[in-house]
Design a protein around this motif. Structure first.
Motif, PDB file in Angstrom:
ATOM      1  N   GLY A 255       0.803  -1.210   0.000  1.00 29.91           N
ATOM      2  CA  GLY A 255       0.000   0.000   0.000  1.00 29.91           C
ATOM      3  C   GLY A 255       0.837   1.261   0.000  1.00 29.91           C
ATOM      4  O   GLY A 255       0.607   2.175  -0.789  1.00 29.91           O
ATOM      5  N   LEU A 256       1.841   1.338   0.889  1.00 28.15           N
ATOM      6  CA  LEU A 256       2.683   2.530   0.952  1.00 28.15           C
ATOM      7  C   LEU A 256       3.542   2.677  -0.293  1.00 28.15           C
ATOM      8  O   LEU A 256       3.784   3.793  -0.756  1.00 28.15           O
ATOM      9  N   LEU A 257       4.002   1.575  -0.837  1.00 23.62           N
ATOM     10  CA  LEU A 257       4.806   1.643  -2.051  1.00 23.62           C
ATOM     11  C   LEU A 257       3.989   2.221  -3.199  1.00 23.62           C
ATOM     12  O   LEU A 257       4.473   3.055  -3.964  1.00 23.62           O
ATOM     13  N   ARG A 258       2.740   1.809  -3.308  1.00 19.91           N
ATOM     14  CA  ARG A 258       1.870   2.340  -4.353  1.00 19.91           C
ATOM     15  C   ARG A 258       1.605   3.825  -4.149  1.00 19.91           C
ATOM     16  O   ARG A 258       1.583   4.598  -5.095  1.00 19.91           O
ATOM     17  N   VAL A 259       1.400   4.228  -2.895  1.00 17.15           N
ATOM     18  CA  VAL A 259       1.147   5.641  -2.610  1.00 17.15           C
ATOM     19  C   VAL A 259       2.346   6.488  -3.013  1.00 17.15           C
ATOM     20  O   VAL A 259       2.205   7.507  -3.699  1.00 17.15           O
TER      21      VAL A 259
END
Length: 101
Positions: free
Chosen positions: A60-64
Protein backbone atom coordinates in the motif's frame (compact mmCIF):
# COMPACT_ATOMS: atom_id res chain seq x y z
CA UNK A 1 -69.76 14.69 -11.52
CA UNK A 2 -67.24 16.78 -9.57
CA UNK A 3 -67.50 14.44 -6.59
CA UNK A 4 -66.64 11.44 -8.78
CA UNK A 5 -63.62 13.25 -10.21
CA UNK A 6 -62.44 14.19 -6.72
CA UNK A 7 -62.85 10.60 -5.51
CA UNK A 8 -60.91 9.30 -8.52
CA UNK A 9 -58.18 11.87 -7.89
CA UNK A 10 -57.98 10.82 -4.25
CA UNK A 11 -57.61 7.15 -5.20
CA UNK A 12 -54.94 8.06 -7.74
CA UNK A 13 -53.07 10.09 -5.13
CA UNK A 14 -53.25 7.23 -2.63
CA UNK A 15 -52.01 4.75 -5.23
CA UNK A 16 -49.07 6.92 -6.28
CA UNK A 17 -48.16 7.70 -2.66
CA UNK A 18 -47.93 4.00 -1.89
CA UNK A 19 -45.96 3.31 -5.05
CA UNK A 20 -43.43 6.15 -4.89
CA UNK A 21 -42.92 6.19 -1.15
CA UNK A 22 -44.23 9.76 -0.78
CA UNK A 23 -46.86 10.96 1.60
CA UNK A 24 -49.27 13.37 -0.10
CA UNK A 25 -48.23 16.01 -2.60
CA UNK A 26 -44.44 16.19 -2.09
CA UNK A 27 -44.21 14.75 1.42
CA UNK A 28 -41.22 13.04 2.97
CA UNK A 29 -39.53 10.20 1.12
CA UNK A 30 -38.61 6.95 2.82
CA UNK A 31 -35.38 6.24 0.93
CA UNK A 32 -32.49 4.54 2.66
CA UNK A 33 -29.33 6.65 3.08
CA UNK A 34 -26.59 5.97 0.52
CA UNK A 35 -23.26 4.80 1.93
CA UNK A 36 -20.24 6.44 0.29
CA UNK A 37 -17.68 4.28 2.09
CA UNK A 38 -17.41 0.76 0.69
CA UNK A 39 -18.09 -1.77 3.39
CA UNK A 40 -18.92 -5.42 3.70
CA UNK A 41 -22.22 -5.98 5.42
CA UNK A 42 -22.57 -9.76 4.99
CA UNK A 43 -20.30 -11.91 7.13
CA UNK A 44 -22.13 -15.22 6.89
CA UNK A 45 -23.85 -17.20 4.15
CA UNK A 46 -27.48 -18.36 4.23
CA UNK A 47 -26.43 -21.66 5.72
CA UNK A 48 -24.55 -19.90 8.54
CA UNK A 49 -21.01 -20.47 7.29
CA UNK A 50 -18.56 -17.63 7.87
CA UNK A 51 -17.34 -15.96 4.69
CA UNK A 52 -13.57 -15.94 3.99
CA UNK A 53 -11.44 -12.88 4.75
CA UNK A 54 -11.47 -10.18 2.07
CA UNK A 55 -8.45 -9.82 -0.19
CA UNK A 56 -5.76 -7.58 1.33
CA UNK A 57 -4.01 -5.08 -0.92
CA UNK A 58 -0.31 -5.48 -0.40
CA UNK A 59 2.38 -2.83 -0.92
CA UNK A 60 0.00 0.00 0.00
CA UNK A 61 2.68 2.53 0.95
CA UNK A 62 4.81 1.64 -2.05
CA UNK A 63 1.87 2.34 -4.35
CA UNK A 64 1.15 5.64 -2.61
CA UNK A 65 4.72 6.85 -2.93
CA UNK A 66 5.02 5.64 -6.53
CA UNK A 67 2.07 7.92 -7.41
CA UNK A 68 2.73 10.90 -5.12
CA UNK A 69 6.43 11.48 -5.86
CA UNK A 70 6.17 11.70 -9.70
CA UNK A 71 3.13 13.97 -9.56
CA UNK A 72 4.81 16.23 -6.98
CA UNK A 73 7.81 16.50 -9.29
CA UNK A 74 5.65 17.30 -12.32
CA UNK A 75 3.72 19.89 -10.28
CA UNK A 76 6.90 21.63 -9.16
CA UNK A 77 8.20 21.74 -12.73
CA UNK A 78 4.96 23.29 -13.99
CA UNK A 79 5.02 25.87 -11.18
CA UNK A 80 8.67 26.73 -11.82
CA UNK A 81 8.09 27.20 -15.55
CA UNK A 82 4.97 29.31 -15.00
CA UNK A 83 6.79 31.53 -12.48
CA UNK A 84 9.61 32.04 -15.02
CA UNK A 85 7.03 32.94 -17.68
CA UNK A 86 5.39 35.52 -15.39
CA UNK A 87 8.75 37.05 -14.55
CA UNK A 88 9.81 37.12 -18.21
CA UNK A 89 6.72 39.10 -19.24
CA UNK A 90 7.01 41.43 -16.22
CA UNK A 91 3.66 40.31 -14.85
CA UNK A 92 5.12 39.35 -11.51
CA UNK A 93 8.63 40.27 -10.50
CA UNK A 94 9.68 39.63 -6.92
CA UNK A 95 11.19 42.63 -5.16
CA UNK A 96 14.69 42.40 -3.80
CA UNK A 97 14.61 43.20 -0.11
CA UNK A 98 17.76 44.68 1.36
CA UNK A 99 18.21 43.73 4.97
CA UNK A 100 20.51 46.64 5.94
CA UNK A 101 19.12 47.24 9.40
Amino acid sequence: MAAAAAAAGGRLLAATAGYSGRVGWGGARRNAPVSLVPSRSATVTRSGAILPKPVKTSFGLLRVFSVVIPFLYVGTQISKNFAALLEEHDIFVPEDDDDDD
